[in-house]
Design an enzyme around this catalytic site. Structure first.
Site, short mmCIF file in Angstrom:
data_model
loop_
_atom_site.label_atom_id
_atom_site.label_comp_id
_atom_site.label_asym_id
_atom_site.label_seq_id
_atom_site.Cartn_x
_atom_site.Cartn_y
_atom_site.Cartn_z
N HIS A 98 6.45 -3.17 -2.16
CA HIS A 98 5.18 -3.61 -1.58
C HIS A 98 4.38 -4.42 -2.62
O HIS A 98 3.87 -5.50 -2.32
CB HIS A 98 4.40 -2.38 -1.11
CG HIS A 98 3.05 -2.67 -0.54
ND1 HIS A 98 2.81 -2.77 0.81
CD2 HIS A 98 1.86 -2.91 -1.15
CE1 HIS A 98 1.53 -3.04 1.00
NE2 HIS A 98 0.92 -3.14 -0.17
N GLU A 99 4.32 -3.90 -3.85
CA GLU A 99 3.57 -4.59 -4.91
C GLU A 99 4.20 -5.94 -5.25
O GLU A 99 3.50 -6.94 -5.41
CB GLU A 99 3.49 -3.72 -6.16
CG GLU A 99 2.64 -2.48 -6.00
CD GLU A 99 1.30 -2.79 -5.37
OE1 GLU A 99 0.59 -3.68 -5.85
OE2 GLU A 99 0.98 -2.16 -4.34
ZN LIG Z 1 -0.88 -3.80 -0.76
#
Ligand SMILES: [Zn+2]
Length: 283
Positions: A137-138
């Protein structure tokens, strides 16, 4: 007082803001006042500075077992990120683990410079599949250029100040402001649109890297359960739309074939640990 040159600079910046729209990997239009290259170089400065500070305070984790775990997961995710956006193969992908047991957080700056806080490991106790969802996600935020977008937003709000800095012939000062904006960008909440985008790209990267897509929903469940009196830092920078968990649960079956086909996933080198920080400071 606003000098004429400063107002011209503001007008130029404003005009740039109107034309400087980019398109994210999911096809969304983004306001881009800061180019991605500028965001990357400002992020590098901010990263080297803040990691150097943490290192001198003995707050960078050196435990080889934890570093090896983070390295194994990020190297597989980064390989998928590079396949998705080949230009990012030139980035100095790196990750540091910050010894801060109270902070449940992780981030990735423009240019692929990441950090994980020990609080995330201790309080969430993620499986490798869940940890891969956080990092995926990052990485997606960086891949979709959300850092530059947030820097643009933060700089646009103080456009007058920056224009004055540029007009006063102090490029060093303008660069320091850009680095501050880069640091601020990882502390600012992402928009819901950016979140949905990072969720969508992140679960795909993780599935292709051989991490179970069902872990995305369980990860956010664990994050939500931590809430209580002091919600994790991660939730303040990643505002959780109520439907996030359901959306991720819906995406999981679509990602299942990618996960099933992942086989022995490739890796891409990632600089890790305090030695990486000193190596980077020179270059
Ligand atoms: Zn995020």
């Amino acid at each position: 007082m606003l000098r004429k040159s400063a107002s011209v600079a503001i007008a130029t910046l404003a005009a740039a803001a109107i034309v400087a729209c980019a398109t994210s990997p999911t096809g969304r239009r983004q306001l881009m006042l800061v180019s991605e290259d500028q965001a990357i170089s400002a992020s590098k400065q901010a990263y080297v500075q803040s990691m150097g500070q943490l290192k001198s305070e003995g707050k960078l984790v050196t435990d080889p077992k934890l570093l090896a775990r983070i390295e194994r997961i990020t190297e597989r995710l980064v390989a998928q990120a590079v396949l998705m956006r080949p230009a990012t193969g030139r980035w100095e992908w790196s990750v540091e683990v910050i010894d801060d047991p109270k902070t449940v957080n992780a981030w990735c700056m423009a240019g692929g410079r990441m950090a994980v806080y020990t609080g995330l490991i201790l309080k969430i106790d993620p499986t490798d599949d869940e940890l891969a969802q956080v990092m995926g996600h990052e990485i997606s935020h960086a891949l979709a250029n959300h850092t530059a977008e947030k820097m643009s937003i933060s700089m646009a709000s103080q456009m007058g100040v920056i224009a004055a800095g540029i007009a006063s012939d102090k490029p060093g000062q303008a660069m320091a402001m850009a680095a501050a904006a880069a640091q601020l960008a990882v502390q600012l909440p992402n928009s819901r649109t950016a979140e949905a985008e990072a969720d969508r790209i992140g679960i795909e990267l993780a599935a292709k890297a051989g991490y179970d897509p069902r872990a995305a929903a369980t990860l956010w469940q664990k994050m939500g359960a931590l809430g209580g009196g002091t919600p994790p830092q991660f939730l303040s920078t990643h505002p959780g739309p109520e439907h996030r968990q359901q959306e991720l649960a819906k995406l999981a079956p679509q990602m299942q074939p990618l996960y099933a086909a992942s086989g022995t996933p490739p890796t891409h080198p990632v600089l890790i640990g305090a030695t990486a920080t000193s190596a980077r400071a020179g270059g």
